[in-house]
Write an enzyme that holds these catalytic residues in place. Structure first.
Site, mmCIF file in Angstrom:
data_model
loop_
_atom_site.group_PDB
_atom_site.id
_atom_site.type_symbol
_atom_site.label_atom_id
_atom_site.label_comp_id
_atom_site.label_asym_id
_atom_site.label_seq_id
_atom_site.Cartn_x
_atom_site.Cartn_y
_atom_site.Cartn_z
ATOM 1 N N TYR A 190 37.735 43.925 30.206
ATOM 2 C CA TYR A 190 38.700 43.207 29.387
ATOM 3 C C TYR A 190 38.092 42.690 28.091
ATOM 4 O O TYR A 190 38.805 42.452 27.115
ATOM 5 C CB TYR A 190 39.309 42.043 30.164
ATOM 6 C CG TYR A 190 40.227 42.458 31.302
ATOM 7 C CD1 TYR A 190 40.413 43.797 31.622
ATOM 8 C CD2 TYR A 190 40.893 41.516 32.058
ATOM 9 C CE1 TYR A 190 41.243 44.174 32.656
ATOM 10 C CE2 TYR A 190 41.729 41.886 33.097
ATOM 11 C CZ TYR A 190 41.897 43.222 33.393
ATOM 12 O OH TYR A 190 42.724 43.602 34.418
ATOM 13 N N LYS A 194 31.623 48.116 43.229
ATOM 14 C CA LYS A 194 31.638 49.579 43.386
ATOM 15 C C LYS A 194 30.229 50.092 43.106
ATOM 16 O O LYS A 194 29.981 50.942 42.256
ATOM 17 C CB LYS A 194 32.666 50.195 42.426
ATOM 18 C CG LYS A 194 32.990 51.671 42.712
ATOM 19 C CD LYS A 194 33.587 51.901 44.066
ATOM 20 C CE LYS A 194 33.966 53.378 44.241
ATOM 21 N NZ LYS A 194 34.354 53.684 45.633
ATOM 22 N N ASP A 252 37.376 49.757 47.078
ATOM 23 C CA ASP A 252 38.408 50.563 47.720
ATOM 24 C C ASP A 252 38.560 50.225 49.190
ATOM 25 O O ASP A 252 39.677 50.070 49.689
ATOM 26 C CB ASP A 252 38.143 52.063 47.520
ATOM 27 C CG ASP A 252 36.685 52.434 47.697
ATOM 28 O OD1 ASP A 252 35.845 51.545 47.976
ATOM 29 O OD2 ASP A 252 36.368 53.629 47.545
ATOM 30 N N ASP A 311 41.566 40.948 39.237
ATOM 31 C CA ASP A 311 42.938 40.970 38.752
ATOM 32 C C ASP A 311 43.825 41.746 39.714
ATOM 33 O O ASP A 311 44.890 41.284 40.147
ATOM 34 C CB ASP A 311 42.966 41.602 37.358
ATOM 35 C CG ASP A 311 44.312 41.445 36.657
ATOM 36 O OD1 ASP A 311 45.244 40.878 37.254
ATOM 37 O OD2 ASP A 311 44.427 41.900 35.508
ATOM 38 N N ASP A 356 46.433 40.123 42.956
ATOM 39 C CA ASP A 356 47.861 40.457 42.923
ATOM 40 C C ASP A 356 48.278 41.153 44.219
ATOM 41 O O ASP A 356 49.371 40.907 44.742
ATOM 42 C CB ASP A 356 48.175 41.360 41.734
ATOM 43 C CG ASP A 356 48.318 40.579 40.434
ATOM 44 O OD1 ASP A 356 48.039 39.370 40.431
ATOM 45 O OD2 ASP A 356 48.714 41.181 39.414
#
Length: 367
Positions: A141, A189, A221, A245, A249
């Site tokens: 970001y 990851k 994952d 993020d 959610d």
């Protein structure tokens, strides 16, 4: 307790839900004898219309002069044609960066009265109580360089982290775990990304300073799958910016609605508080928005910026009682016979429940 709060309601449903959160905070101040000062400023699309920029200098100055910033939501489809750095969302990223908060706290827990709202089985969600600690100022970001080159039809972003950025947010997670169930799950990851390899190595190093806290590592994952299968197994979940993020959610599935999720951003000059949901422009002004995420965000403001944990708990209890009584906003109705309320009506029910809780508490103290 004196507290200066800057309210930046933003776009879409932001003004509606923020108004209900402020009403609850005013009630806490009045009943508890606190001195809360509320000022207002604009951000996002509202700021573009008024000042031609998503984050006016006057808003930023007012934020830096406050003890806390309460934000509603940012974003509007009418600005989609603007360059990314001119859109409403740019104002949100800019104020986060300017205030310096690097630890984004996002609770997600199962409300027993909303078990039917989750697509997951009640035996899966029952007892789930997670808090995500999302690093908020690094990663894709904010990483540079970044570009969308329309001439070459290519685009790129940069995921970048430093050891110091990881250390400071990891400490937030471990400190939180010490007051909860003594467990941190770090999500990365590391089998693919060098930034995640640095992340895993640094978090492992920080964990040595917290011998009483259990640490485990999960690939993003596999964690996404486990979050839906065994959410009770997780306590504090530590993630970088993008993963946090998305995963926080996803955790709305546990609560039954994105409208139930609050958040707090800590660690900087001034803490920033905002519900997780977006601006939802399609329902703005219709009284359909769920204000509970914003009201619970107000509870986090009291806890982390004012040290008023009992008052924060009183708000959370009031929300629980209202839900147990069967009151619902449109997003929470799932076919059962419940009392469907508008945004303001739901805020009023929480207001009434909170006043009753505080009155009873004060009466007990007076005995």
């Amino acid at each position: 307790m004196k507290l200066k709060v800057l309210v930046v309601a933003g776009d879409g449903i932001g003004p509606e839900v923020t108004a209900e959160a402020v009403r609850i905070l005013r009630s806490v101040a009045e009943l508890g004898g606190h001195d809360f000062e509320f000022r207002e400023a604009v951000i996002g699309g509202a700021a573009i219309k008024a000042h031609g920029t998503p984050l006016p200098e006057s808003t930023l100055e007012a934020a830096l002069e406050s003890d806390a910033v309460l934000l509603g939501a940012v974003g509007s489809n009418e600005f989609n044609a603007l360059p990314p750095d001119k859109r409403p969302e740019a104002g949100l990223l800019q104020i986060r960066q300017a205030l310096g908060g690097y630890g984004n706290l996002r609770p997600a827990f199962a409300w027993p009265s909303l078990a039917v709202n989750s697509p997951l089985k009640p035996e899966v969600t029952d007892g789930a109580d997670i808090i995500f600690v999302r690093e908020l100022l690094g990663g894709l970001y904010f990483g540079q360089p970044r570009e969308w080159n329309r001439e070459t039809n290519s685009a790129y972003n940069t995921m970048r982290y430093t050891r110091d950025e990881i250390v400071r947010v990891a400490r937030v997670a471990f400190e939180l775990a010490g007051s909860r169930r003594q467990k941190v799950t770090s999500v990365d990851k590391a089998n693919v990304l060098e930034t995640s390899q640095l992340w895993r190595a640094t978090v492992t190093e920080v964990a040595k300073d917290y011998p009483g806290i259990a640490l485990d590592h999960q690939y993003v994952d596999s964690f996404a799958m486990h979050l839906m299968n065994i959410p009770r197994n997780f306590d504090v979940v530590l993630t970088e910016n993008l993963f946090g993020d998305i995963l926080s959610d996803e955790a709305a599935v546990i609560t039954g609605s994105l409208g139930m999720l609050p958040s707090a951003t800590v660690g900087g000059k001034v803490n920033l508080y905002e519900p997780v949901h977006g601006s939802a422009p399609d329902i703005a002004g219709k009284g359909l928005a769920n204000p509970l995420g914003a009201i619970l965000t107000g509870a986090m403001l009291l806890r982390h910026s004012a040290g008023l944990d009992q008052d924060a708990q009183a708000i959370e209890t009031a929300v629980r009682k209202v839900l147990e009584a069967g009151y619902r906003t449109a997003d929470l109705v799932r076919g059962e016979s419940k009392q469907k309320l508008t945004t303001q009506e739901m805020g009023q029910k929480v207001f009434e429940a909170l006043n009753e809780i505080i009155d009873r508490s004060q009466a007990l103290h007076a005995v």
